[in-house]
Design a protein around this motif. Structure first.
Motif, short mmCIF file in Angstrom:
data_model
loop_
_atom_site.label_atom_id
_atom_site.label_comp_id
_atom_site.label_asym_id
_atom_site.label_seq_id
_atom_site.Cartn_x
_atom_site.Cartn_y
_atom_site.Cartn_z
N LEU A 119 0.75 -19.63 -66.20
CA LEU A 119 0.25 -19.08 -67.22
C LEU A 119 -0.43 -19.97 -68.18
CD1 LEU A 119 1.70 -15.54 -67.49
CD2 LEU A 119 -0.18 -16.20 -66.14
N LEU A 132 5.60 -18.55 -66.05
CA LEU A 132 5.21 -18.65 -67.60
C LEU A 132 4.55 -20.16 -67.61
CD1 LEU A 132 4.91 -17.70 -70.39
CD2 LEU A 132 7.25 -18.93 -71.00
N ALA A 148 -3.88 -21.54 -69.54
CA ALA A 148 -4.41 -21.56 -70.81
C ALA A 148 -4.88 -22.95 -71.21
CB ALA A 148 -3.44 -21.20 -71.72
N GLU A 152 3.00 -18.56 -80.14
CA GLU A 152 2.58 -17.21 -80.51
C GLU A 152 3.39 -16.35 -79.60
OE1 GLU A 152 -1.54 -16.71 -81.16
OE2 GLU A 152 -1.40 -14.56 -81.42
N LEU A 153 3.49 -16.26 -78.22
CA LEU A 153 4.54 -15.75 -77.32
C LEU A 153 5.55 -15.38 -78.04
CD1 LEU A 153 4.66 -13.79 -74.69
CD2 LEU A 153 5.63 -15.98 -73.87
N ILE A 174 5.66 -13.03 -81.09
CA ILE A 174 5.19 -11.62 -80.71
C ILE A 174 6.57 -10.97 -80.12
CG2 ILE A 174 3.99 -10.20 -79.19
CD1 ILE A 174 1.62 -12.11 -79.45
N ALA A 175 7.25 -11.75 -79.32
CA ALA A 175 8.50 -11.23 -78.73
C ALA A 175 9.72 -11.39 -79.54
CB ALA A 175 8.64 -11.95 -77.27
N VAL A 215 6.54 -12.38 -65.98
CA VAL A 215 7.02 -12.70 -67.52
C VAL A 215 7.18 -11.38 -68.28
CG1 VAL A 215 6.17 -13.74 -69.47
CG2 VAL A 215 5.89 -14.86 -67.53
N GLY A 273 -5.23 -15.57 -73.60
CA GLY A 273 -5.30 -17.26 -73.60
C GLY A 273 -5.96 -18.14 -72.31
N ILE A 274 -5.95 -17.04 -71.13
CA ILE A 274 -6.47 -17.88 -70.01
C ILE A 274 -7.88 -17.32 -69.72
CG2 ILE A 274 -4.30 -17.84 -69.14
CD1 ILE A 274 -5.34 -15.83 -66.95
N HIS A 295 -1.67 -11.11 -75.59
CA HIS A 295 -1.91 -12.47 -75.98
C HIS A 295 -2.03 -13.34 -74.70
CE1 HIS A 295 -0.94 -16.60 -77.69
NE2 HIS A 295 0.17 -16.54 -76.98
N ASP A 300 0.80 -24.20 -78.56
CA ASP A 300 0.13 -22.85 -79.32
C ASP A 300 0.26 -21.66 -78.63
OD1 ASP A 300 -0.64 -24.60 -81.45
OD2 ASP A 300 -2.50 -24.78 -80.79
N TYR A 301 0.02 -21.81 -77.24
CA TYR A 301 -0.04 -20.50 -76.31
C TYR A 301 1.63 -20.01 -76.40
CZ TYR A 301 -0.74 -17.93 -71.93
OH TYR A 301 -0.87 -16.74 -71.08
N LEU A 302 2.40 -20.69 -76.38
CA LEU A 302 3.87 -20.49 -76.23
C LEU A 302 4.47 -19.64 -77.56
CD1 LEU A 302 4.82 -23.25 -73.59
CD2 LEU A 302 4.80 -20.63 -72.99
N MET A 325 5.46 -3.99 -78.64
CA MET A 325 5.76 -5.48 -78.36
C MET A 325 5.19 -5.96 -77.19
SD MET A 325 7.76 -8.01 -76.66
CE MET A 325 9.36 -7.65 -76.32
#
Lengths: 192, 80
Positions: free
Chosen positions: A104, A101, A108, A58-59, A62-63, B59, B12-13, B8, A54-56, B1
């Motif tokens: 992170l 990544l 999460a 959405e990334l 967005i990107a 990142v 998340g953390i 985001h 889910d976390y990835l 962006m």
């Protein structure tokens, strides 16, 4: 809660400094988990993968990056792979972006589960390729140590890379340890 | 962006995702992504020895492409 004691990284670093033979959280974490039933464990790992995905996902959205998420459980850890696109921006030079990544993403997961995660992230097969390279390197060093009867030092590697080499050496029936200090920590293969 | 991506990743953390704000601030020498979090989450986004902050920079810097991105984690308690 920003309590330092609950930060999974702190645990990881303490283990790194306290355990002389174990060289990182990845290598040292095996003994740290409380016993639990295999099915419950599997369920937890699946849940880790879902939180990470889910976390990835959405990334990526967005990107505006392409890529599908592939979730699996390998041995005792959840794995999530971003596949279907090259995505060099998520790998970086020597996989440094991938490692960041992954870190992170583990945080999460930790936020949701309250437990330190050893989840492994891969992007477009980067780790799989690197693993195959390392296994070949390990094989030739193992052969060299067997022949010479002398210890051999490898180049500095990340915790993931050292783990691959340690596993290959153990599978070949030899011993290895890590020496040096991050980020220049390296594997030493010892003669039988 | 980039600000959205960073927001985001930070949300998340942390324990207080609704308190996360990322602003793309235009400075004379390029833009800076200013991150504000709940004071109790500041240690979490920085991490021991700045390890987590470095991960965010790695990142987001890579997503930014050549030139990278500057990220400032603002300590709202110190009101600087």
């Amino acid at each position: 809660m920003s309590d330092q004691l609950t930060d999974p990284h702190n645990d990881a670093e303490q283990q790194t400094t306290q355990a002389p033979d174990a060289t990182s959280a990845d290598e040292a974490a095996d003994g740290a988990e409380a016993p639990e039933s295999p099915s419950k464990r599997a369920q937890k790992l699946e849940q880790e993968g879902e939180i990470a995905a889910d976390y990835l996902e959405e990334l990526l959205e967005i990107a505006d990056l392409d890529g599908d998420l592939d979730m699996d459980v390998e041995g005792d850890r959840a794995t999530v792979s971003i596949v279907g696109a090259e995505l060099p921006e998520l790998v970086g030079e020597d996989g440094e972006v991938l490692d960041a990544l992954q870190e992170l993403t583990r945080l999460a997961v930790y936020r949701e589960t309250g437990e330190r995660s050893r989840l492994m992230l891969d992007v477009s097969g980067h780790r799989a390729d690197r693993r195959a390279d390392l296994e070949r390197t390990a094989e030739s060093v193992i052969a060299q140590v067997r022949e010479s009867g002398e210890r051999a030092e490898l180049d500095p590697m990340t915790p993931f890379e050292r783990k691959v080499v340690h596993d290959a050496v153990a599978a070949a029936g030899l011993r290895s340890e890590s020496e040096g200090v991050e980020p220049r920590r390296y594997v030493v293969v010892l003669p039988a | 962006m980039l600000a959205d991506a960073l927001e985001h990743l930070v949300r998340g953390i942390v324990e207080h995702p609704d308190d996360v704000q990322v602003r793309d601030k235009q400075m004379r020498r390029g833009s800076v992504l200013e991150v504000r979090v709940h004071p109790s989450d500041l240690g979490k986004v920085i991490g021991r020895g700045g390890r987590t902050a470095t991960a965010f920079r790695t990142v987001v810097g890579s997503l930014a492409g050549p030139g990278g991105a500057r990220i400032d984690f603002v300590d709202v308690d110190r009101r600087r």
